[in-house]
Enzyme design. Structure first.
Site, PDB file in Angstrom:
ATOM      1  N   GLU A 161       7.900  -0.387  -9.644  1.00  0.00           N
ATOM      2  CA  GLU A 161       6.459  -0.526  -9.772  1.00  0.00           C
ATOM      3  C   GLU A 161       5.738   0.780 -10.096  1.00  0.00           C
ATOM      4  O   GLU A 161       4.713   0.774 -10.784  1.00  0.00           O
ATOM      5  CB  GLU A 161       5.848  -1.178  -8.533  1.00  0.00           C
ATOM      6  CG  GLU A 161       6.023  -0.439  -7.240  1.00  0.00           C
ATOM      7  CD  GLU A 161       5.325  -1.180  -6.098  1.00  0.00           C
ATOM      8  OE1 GLU A 161       4.158  -1.570  -6.263  1.00  0.00           O
ATOM      9  OE2 GLU A 161       5.962  -1.373  -5.046  1.00  0.00           O
ATOM     10  N   SER A 212      -2.367  -2.271  -0.648  1.00  0.00           N
ATOM     11  CA  SER A 212      -2.333  -2.523   0.792  1.00  0.00           C
ATOM     12  C   SER A 212      -2.149  -1.207   1.537  1.00  0.00           C
ATOM     13  O   SER A 212      -2.765  -0.954   2.566  1.00  0.00           O
ATOM     14  CB  SER A 212      -1.201  -3.493   1.130  1.00  0.00           C
ATOM     15  OG  SER A 212      -1.422  -4.742   0.516  1.00  0.00           O
ATOM     16  N   SER A 215      -0.034   5.200  -2.298  1.00  0.00           N
ATOM     17  CA  SER A 215       0.962   6.140  -2.802  1.00  0.00           C
ATOM     18  C   SER A 215       0.272   7.161  -3.689  1.00  0.00           C
ATOM     19  O   SER A 215      -0.621   6.815  -4.476  1.00  0.00           O
ATOM     20  CB  SER A 215       2.039   5.416  -3.620  1.00  0.00           C
ATOM     21  OG  SER A 215       2.920   4.694  -2.783  1.00  0.00           O
ATOM     22  N   ARG A 227       6.651  11.124  -6.333  1.00  0.00           N
ATOM     23  CA  ARG A 227       5.765  10.689  -5.252  1.00  0.00           C
ATOM     24  C   ARG A 227       5.636  11.848  -4.273  1.00  0.00           C
ATOM     25  O   ARG A 227       6.642  12.339  -3.753  1.00  0.00           O
ATOM     26  CB  ARG A 227       6.324   9.460  -4.548  1.00  0.00           C
ATOM     27  CG  ARG A 227       5.365   8.842  -3.528  1.00  0.00           C
ATOM     28  CD  ARG A 227       6.000   7.627  -2.857  1.00  0.00           C
ATOM     29  NE  ARG A 227       5.051   6.896  -2.018  1.00  0.00           N
ATOM     30  CZ  ARG A 227       4.766   7.195  -0.757  1.00  0.00           C
ATOM     31  NH1 ARG A 227       5.355   8.226  -0.175  1.00  0.00           N
ATOM     32  NH2 ARG A 227       3.894   6.472  -0.075  1.00  0.00           N
TER      33      ARG A 227
END
Length: 385
Positions: A161, A212, A215, A227
C-alpha cells in the site's frame, strides 16, 4: 475480433510469476472488456476506483456482454449505492489516458464495515461472472481475501500500500494540474485561502498518510522512500473517541459536530496557566497547553457540549500529527510535507490547523501541502500504471 493480451495479467505475471487460472496471455480476453477496478480496503473506509474507457470501438461495443453494460451504467449513472456507498462526482477525472485507452476515472467509497453488503451488491450486479482478479491493497486485502473468493469468486491480487500510495499520488498529480494546493496566510485566519501549488518537481518530500492510524514517509524518488515514523493516534482514534464522547455514529457526523464546537471550553490553553503569552519560549496565549485539561473541573464538565468535545478531539489528534510531521521534516531536512488520507476528507479544520502548525513553528520554512484526491491515490499503481 480476436482477444488482446490482458494488461492485468501482464502485471500479475511480473509481480507473482504467474497468470490467473493458468491462462496464457494470448488466451486472456479480460482486456479490454473487463471493467478496470482497483480497491484500497482500509481499516475504516474502503475506496474503489473505476476506469471507464470512452474510446470503445463499435466492434468492442458489439462484443460487450449485457452484464458489463449494466455494470457501467449502474456505476456511472448513480452517485449513491445502497445506504452507505457514494461516488464523489466532484473528484471525477476525464480525458485520462490509462493503458493505451482514454476515458474517465470514477471514485467510490463506502465504510469497510459494510463489506458484506458490498459483496452482496457485486454478486447481484453480476460482477462475479466477469472478473476473476481484482487488484487490491490495504489491510483488508488480506482480511477479506477469503470472503471475495467464497462470495463472488474473485481473487485479490495484493500490492504494497505504501508503494501504491506514492506512485498513485504522482500519477494523479501529473494528470490533474490543480491537484496539489496549500493554505496561504495560515496564521492569519481572515486571510487564509486555498492556493494551487506547483508539484512538478516534488523530490524530496515527506508524506503523512492519515487513515485509521498514521504513517510518515520520506520520499526521495518513486522507488526511493522509507517509513520514518507513525502513530496509532489517527482518524480511527478521532472517530472512536467522538463516538464514545458524543454518541455520533459516522465520520461525517463527528466532523459536523466539531465544526460547531469550541475546543477552548475543553482544552487548557497557555493563557489559562500564564495569564497570557509565554514570551520566553514564544508560546502564544491561545496555544493548547493541555488537551482536555479543563475537564478536571466538574463545573467545566457540566457546561461543555458534545460539539465542544468533538472539536477538542479533532484538535488533539491533529496537533499530535502535526508535531510528529514537523519533527520528521526537521530530522530529514525536508521542507515539503504532503498530508493525505481519509482523515482530511471534508475536514478543512484539520488542514488549516496543520498548515498553521507547519508555518508557525518553522517560521515559514516548512510548507504543508494537500491534495484534492486525498484518499484515492493507491489505485493507479495497482491497475493503471
Amino acid at each position: 475480433m480476436a482477444p488482446r493480451s490482458c494488461k492485468i495479467c501482464d502485471r500479475l505475471r511480473m509481480a507473482s510469476g504467474s497468470i490467473p487460472n493458468g491462462r496464457t496471455l494470448s488466451e486472456c480476453s479480460d482486456y479490454p472488456c473487463m471493467p478496470w477496478f482497483g480497491m484500497d480496503i482500509g481499516g475504516t473506509l474502503t475506496k474503489l476506483v473505476y476506469f471507464e474507457p470512452k474510446d470503445i470501438t463499435q466492434d468492442e461495443e458489439n462484443e460487450e456482454v449485457e452484464v458489463l453494460k449494466n455494470i457501467r451504467r449502474y456505476l456511472t449513472k448513480n452517485s449513491a449505492y445502497g445506504k452507505t456507498g457514494h461516488r464523489d462526482i466532484h473528484l471525477q477525472m476525464d480525458d485520462v489516458s490509462i493503458g493505451g485507452r482514454k476515458g474517465s476515472v470514477h471514485f467510490i467509497r463506502f465504510p469497510t464495515s459494510e463489506m458484506g453488503n458490498f459483496l452482496a451488491l457485486a454478486k447481484k450486479q453480476g460482477m462475479a461472472s466477469l472478473i476473476t482478479t481484482v487488484c487490491a491493497t490495504g489491510g483488508g486485502a488480506y482480511k477479506f481475501e477469503e470472503s471475495f473468493a467464497r462470495e463472488v469468486n474473485m481473487r485479490l491480487a495484493k500490492f504494497d500500500e505504501l508503494d501504491s500510495l506514492i506512485r498513485g499520488m504522482l500519477f494523479v498529480e501529473m494528470n490533474n494540474p490543480h491537484e496539489c494546493y496549500y493554505w496561504s496566510n495560515p496564521t492569519i485566519p481572515d486571510r487564509c485561502v486555498k492556493e494551487a501549488y506547483d508539484f512538478s518537481e516534488p523530490y524530496p518530500f515527506i508524506i503523512v498518510n492519515i487513515g485509521s492510524g498514521v504513517s510518515v514517509l520520506a520520499v526521495h524518488g518513486p522507488n526511493n522512500y522509507k517509513r520514518i515514523s507513525g502513530t496509532s493516534l489517527g482518524g480511527g482514534t478521532f472517530l472512536g473517541l467522538c463516538c464514545l464522547l458524543t454518541g455520533c455514529n459516522t465520520y461525517e457526523e463527528a466532523i459536523q459536530l466539531a465544526t460547531e464546537g469550541d475546543n477552548t471550553k475543553v482544552d487548557k490553553l497557555v493563557k489559562d496557566i500564564y495569564g497570557g503569552d509565554y514570551d520566553r519560549f514564544g508560546l502564544p496565549g491561545d496555544l493548547v497547553a493541555s488537551s482536555f485539561g479543563q475537564m478536571m473541573s466538574s463545573d467545566k464538565r457540566a457546561n461543555v457540549s458534545k460539539e465542544d468535545l468533538a472539536r477538542a478531539t479533532l484538535v488533539t489528534i491533529t496537533n499530535n500529527i502535526g508535531s510528529i510531521a514537523r519533527m520528521c521534516a526537521l530530522n530529514e531536512k525536508i521542507n515539503k510535507v504532503v498530508f493525505v488520507g481519509n482523515f482530511l476528507r471534508v475536514n478543512p479544520i484539520s488542514m488549516k490547523l496543520l498548515a498553521y502548525a507547519m508555518d508557525y513553528w518553522s517560521k515559514g520554512t516548512l510548507k504543508a501541502l494537500f491534495l484534492e484526491h486525498e484518499v484515492f491515490f493507491k489505485f493507479f499503481k495497482l491497475c493503471f500504471i
